[in-house]
Each structure stands twice: as structure tokens, then as C-alpha cells.
Design an enzyme around this catalytic site. Sequence first.
Site, PDB file in Angstrom:
ATOM      1  N   TYR A 114       0.835  -1.214   0.000  1.00  9.79           N
ATOM      2  CA  TYR A 114       0.000   0.000   0.000  1.00  9.79           C
ATOM      3  C   TYR A 114       0.866   1.259   0.000  1.00  9.79           C
ATOM      4  O   TYR A 114       0.642   2.190  -0.783  1.00  9.79           O
ATOM      5  CB  TYR A 114      -0.897  -0.057   1.232  1.00  9.79           C
ATOM      6  CG  TYR A 114      -1.886   1.065   1.390  1.00  9.79           C
ATOM      7  CD1 TYR A 114      -3.051   1.109   0.635  1.00  9.79           C
ATOM      8  CD2 TYR A 114      -1.669   2.076   2.326  1.00  9.79           C
ATOM      9  CE1 TYR A 114      -3.974   2.130   0.816  1.00  9.79           C
ATOM     10  CE2 TYR A 114      -2.577   3.100   2.507  1.00  9.79           C
ATOM     11  CZ  TYR A 114      -3.741   3.123   1.752  1.00  9.79           C
ATOM     12  OH  TYR A 114      -4.653   4.135   1.926  1.00  9.79           O
ATOM     13  N   LYS A 119       1.131   4.249  -2.821  1.00  9.94           N
ATOM     14  CA  LYS A 119       0.832   5.653  -2.522  1.00  9.94           C
ATOM     15  C   LYS A 119       2.054   6.542  -2.747  1.00  9.94           C
ATOM     16  O   LYS A 119       1.925   7.689  -3.173  1.00  9.94           O
ATOM     17  CB  LYS A 119       0.321   5.781  -1.078  1.00  9.94           C
ATOM     18  CG  LYS A 119      -1.011   5.055  -0.837  1.00  9.94           C
ATOM     19  CD  LYS A 119      -2.112   5.571  -1.737  1.00  9.94           C
ATOM     20  CE  LYS A 119      -3.479   5.018  -1.377  1.00  9.94           C
ATOM     21  NZ  LYS A 119      -4.564   5.541  -2.234  1.00  9.94           N
TER      22      LYS A 119
HETATM   23  P1  NDP Z   1     -13.508   2.619   1.136  1.00  9.20           P
HETATM   24  O1  NDP Z   1     -13.037   1.202   1.269  1.00  9.20           O
HETATM   25  O2  NDP Z   1     -14.468   3.157   2.132  1.00  9.20           O
HETATM   26  O3  NDP Z   1     -14.120   2.832  -0.343  1.00  9.20           O
HETATM   27  C1  NDP Z   1     -13.360   2.404  -1.446  1.00  9.20           C
HETATM   28  C2  NDP Z   1     -13.975   2.927  -2.720  1.00  9.20           C
HETATM   29  O4  NDP Z   1     -13.128   2.542  -3.818  1.00  9.20           O
HETATM   30  C3  NDP Z   1     -15.348   2.347  -2.996  1.00  9.20           C
HETATM   31  O5  NDP Z   1     -16.107   3.359  -3.637  1.00  9.20           O
HETATM   32  C4  NDP Z   1     -15.037   1.192  -3.957  1.00  9.20           C
HETATM   33  O6  NDP Z   1     -16.116   0.879  -4.837  1.00  9.20           O
HETATM   34  C5  NDP Z   1     -13.891   1.792  -4.753  1.00  9.20           C
HETATM   35  N1  NDP Z   1     -13.043   0.796  -5.403  1.00  9.20           N
HETATM   36  C6  NDP Z   1     -12.293  -0.177  -4.824  1.00  9.20           C
HETATM   37  N2  NDP Z   1     -11.658  -0.887  -5.776  1.00  9.20           N
HETATM   38  C7  NDP Z   1     -12.012  -0.341  -6.978  1.00  9.20           C
HETATM   39  C8  NDP Z   1     -11.690  -0.643  -8.330  1.00  9.20           C
HETATM   40  N3  NDP Z   1     -10.870  -1.640  -8.666  1.00  9.20           N
HETATM   41  N4  NDP Z   1     -12.254   0.131  -9.311  1.00  9.20           N
HETATM   42  C9  NDP Z   1     -13.091   1.150  -9.001  1.00  9.20           C
HETATM   43  N5  NDP Z   1     -13.433   1.476  -7.729  1.00  9.20           N
HETATM   44  C10 NDP Z   1     -12.892   0.733  -6.742  1.00  9.20           C
HETATM   45  O7  NDP Z   1     -12.165   3.499   1.083  1.00  9.20           O
HETATM   46  P2  NDP Z   1     -11.845   4.954   1.696  1.00  9.20           P
HETATM   47  O8  NDP Z   1     -12.925   5.897   1.375  1.00  9.20           O
HETATM   48  O9  NDP Z   1     -11.396   4.780   3.089  1.00  9.20           O
HETATM   49  O10 NDP Z   1     -10.532   5.320   0.839  1.00  9.20           O
HETATM   50  C11 NDP Z   1     -10.596   6.110  -0.337  1.00  9.20           C
HETATM   51  C12 NDP Z   1      -9.166   6.456  -0.752  1.00  9.20           C
HETATM   52  O11 NDP Z   1      -8.516   7.148   0.320  1.00  9.20           O
HETATM   53  C13 NDP Z   1      -8.288   5.232  -1.050  1.00  9.20           C
HETATM   54  O12 NDP Z   1      -7.408   5.523  -2.114  1.00  9.20           O
HETATM   55  C14 NDP Z   1      -7.515   5.042   0.235  1.00  9.20           C
HETATM   56  O13 NDP Z   1      -6.293   4.382   0.010  1.00  9.20           O
HETATM   57  C15 NDP Z   1      -7.307   6.497   0.643  1.00  9.20           C
HETATM   58  N6  NDP Z   1      -7.014   6.669   2.056  1.00  9.20           N
HETATM   59  C16 NDP Z   1      -7.936   6.343   3.033  1.00  9.20           C
HETATM   60  C17 NDP Z   1      -7.641   6.558   4.352  1.00  9.20           C
HETATM   61  C18 NDP Z   1      -8.600   6.258   5.451  1.00  9.20           C
HETATM   62  O14 NDP Z   1      -8.222   6.452   6.628  1.00  9.20           O
HETATM   63  N7  NDP Z   1      -9.832   5.815   5.176  1.00  9.20           N
HETATM   64  C19 NDP Z   1      -6.341   7.098   4.764  1.00  9.20           C
HETATM   65  C20 NDP Z   1      -5.463   7.422   3.682  1.00  9.20           C
HETATM   66  C21 NDP Z   1      -5.808   7.209   2.386  1.00  9.20           C
HETATM   67  P3  NDP Z   1     -17.310  -0.168  -4.425  1.00  9.20           P
HETATM   68  O15 NDP Z   1     -18.239   0.633  -3.515  1.00  9.20           O
HETATM   69  O16 NDP Z   1     -17.955  -0.522  -5.706  1.00  9.20           O
HETATM   70  O17 NDP Z   1     -16.662  -1.302  -3.705  1.00  9.20           O
END
Ligand code: NDP
Length: 244
Positions: free
Chosen positions: A152, A156
Site C-alpha cells: 500500500y 501511494k
Molecule cells: P472505502 O473502502 O471506504 O471505499 C473504497 C472505494 O473505492 C469504494 O467506492 C469502492 O467501490 C472503490 N473501489 C475499490 N476498488 C475499486 C476498483 N478496482 N475500481 C473502481 N473502484 C474501486 O475506502 P476509503 O474511502 O477509506 O478510501 C478512499 C481512498 O482514500 C483510497 O485511495 C484510500 O487508500 C485512501 N485513504 C484512506 C484513508 C482512510 O483512513 N480511510 C487514509 C489514507 C488514504 P465499491 O463501492 O464498488 O466497492
Amino acid sequence: MSKVALVTGGSRGIGRAIAEHLGTRGYEVAVNFTANASAAAEVVSAIEGYGGRAIAVQADVGDAEAVASMMSTVTEELGPPSVLVNNAGITRDDLILRMGVDEWDEVIQTNLRSVYLCTKAALRGMLRARWGRIISIGSVSGISGNPGQANYAASKAGIIGFTKSIAKEVGSRGITANVVAPGFIETDMTAALGDDTAAAVTAQIAVGRLGRPEEVAFTVGYLASDEAAYITGQTIVVDGGLAL
Ligand code: NDP
């Protein structure tokens, strides 16, 4: 300049907050998802509820053909995006000696290959318009590293190098590229880590609490605006002081 924004992984968590925030700022929003059609439909309804316009578009953003087809759909239905938010991301945490090649590949494909594919596809329209905003969601893990997250953190950190290169390539054409690096934000991704982990992390956060998805979305909204035209190639940390 079209006011069309494409948010990858816009169906849940941080992506959902970004899609809704851009919707309230007058953008027509394409809400990408991979599996969760009903969650994406809810986001579309929420944006329509504020009087905005949105569509849901399914695609696995790590898949080249799916991204090409997503971009055609968005361009036909709303117009070429002037704002791309590369938000979709996954974790497959494991200590390095236990980390299988599948866990490595899946994370790099979904978190980093996707940023290359979506950015390249969206840039064509931005270059024609001579205006564009590419905003990718990184993580403090990509800056500081994190045990159990070598895959991961690599994905990033890769986004940061990619963004700096793109910023230099297209900066003279009115297009900026930046990264927003959140700390620990309350979403499904972090809920899976459990209360003990959340409490241990909270103890490290200067602000004294976990972040909310909206708090990441506000920074994305600013970077998407005309006011942020002179900010490019940067990584803006939104972590309540976690990585200090
Ligand atoms: P969630 O797990 O809550 O949501 C993930 C989202 O990404 C969903 O909308 C999912 O779609 C979509 N997704 C996953 N795989 C794919 C794919 N192959 N193609 C298209 N869409 C995809 O994640 P977060 O909201 O927590 O995270 C969002 C971003 O922020 C990520 O990049 C994460 O790495 C980053 N981040 C998050 C942090 C946190 O504390 N939460 C901290 C730092 C960074 P579906 O609903 O269809 O499954």
C-alpha cells in the site's frame, strides 16, 4: 471549461464525500464504482437532491479496457471531465515475509496502475481545453511508511512521483496535478481495523480524533478550483497532525 468531475471509487467513504462536495460546487459528477451499484446510486440521488447532476459508472479502474469504456460513457453523457479525482483504493495488509505476490499485485493495480490509466485517459480532453485538475488520493503511509503496508505504501508513494512528473509535463497547459494524503479517516476501510487500532492511532493524532471524509473533500474542492491554479506537484497532508 466543462464543469464535469470524475471521481473514482465515488460510491463510498472519502470518494462519496468528494463526489457530493463537488456536486454542491456546481460540478456534474460521474460517480465511479466497481461492485457496489446501490451505494453509487445513493450518491447520485444525494447530488440530484441538492439540484445537481450526476451519473454512476461501473469500471474496475485497474483494467485498461474498463477505464477506456468508462471515459467514453462519461464523455458521451456529461462531457469530457475537467476534474479527475483518483480516489479508488484498497488495502491488503500483511507483514512483508507473509505478503503474497497476489496481495502485492492487486494493490499496485488498483491503487497505482489505475492512476496512470485514468489520468492518461482524462488528460486528452484537458489538454484540448487547456484547463484541468488531476487530484489523487495518497496516504501518509506513502510518506512515512507503515508496518504491514509495504504494498500500500509503495502504491501511494508511487502516486506522489507520478504526480510530480505529470505536473511538470502539463503545467504550461493550465493543468495542475496534486496529491491529497489523508491520515486516519472514518470509512469502511478503517472500520475493518477495529476499535483498538482506532484508539491507538487516535492517541498519535494532534487534533485528538479521527478525520471525517468531508475534511478530505474540502481540500479536494479547493485544489479543483481556479483559486488553486498556482499549486501543482504538491502533496497536501490532511491528517490532524498524525504524521508530525
Ligand atoms: P472505502 O473502502 O471506504 O471505499 C473504497 C472505494 O473505492 C469504494 O467506492 C469502492 O467501490 C472503490 N473501489 C475499490 N476498488 C475499486 C476498483 N478496482 N475500481 C473502481 N473502484 C474501486 O475506502 P476509503 O474511502 O477509506 O478510501 C478512499 C481512498 O482514500 C483510497 O485511495 C484510500 O487508500 C485512501 N485513504 C484512506 C484513508 C482512510 O483512513 N480511510 C487514509 C489514507 C488514504 P465499491 O463501492 O464498488 O466497492
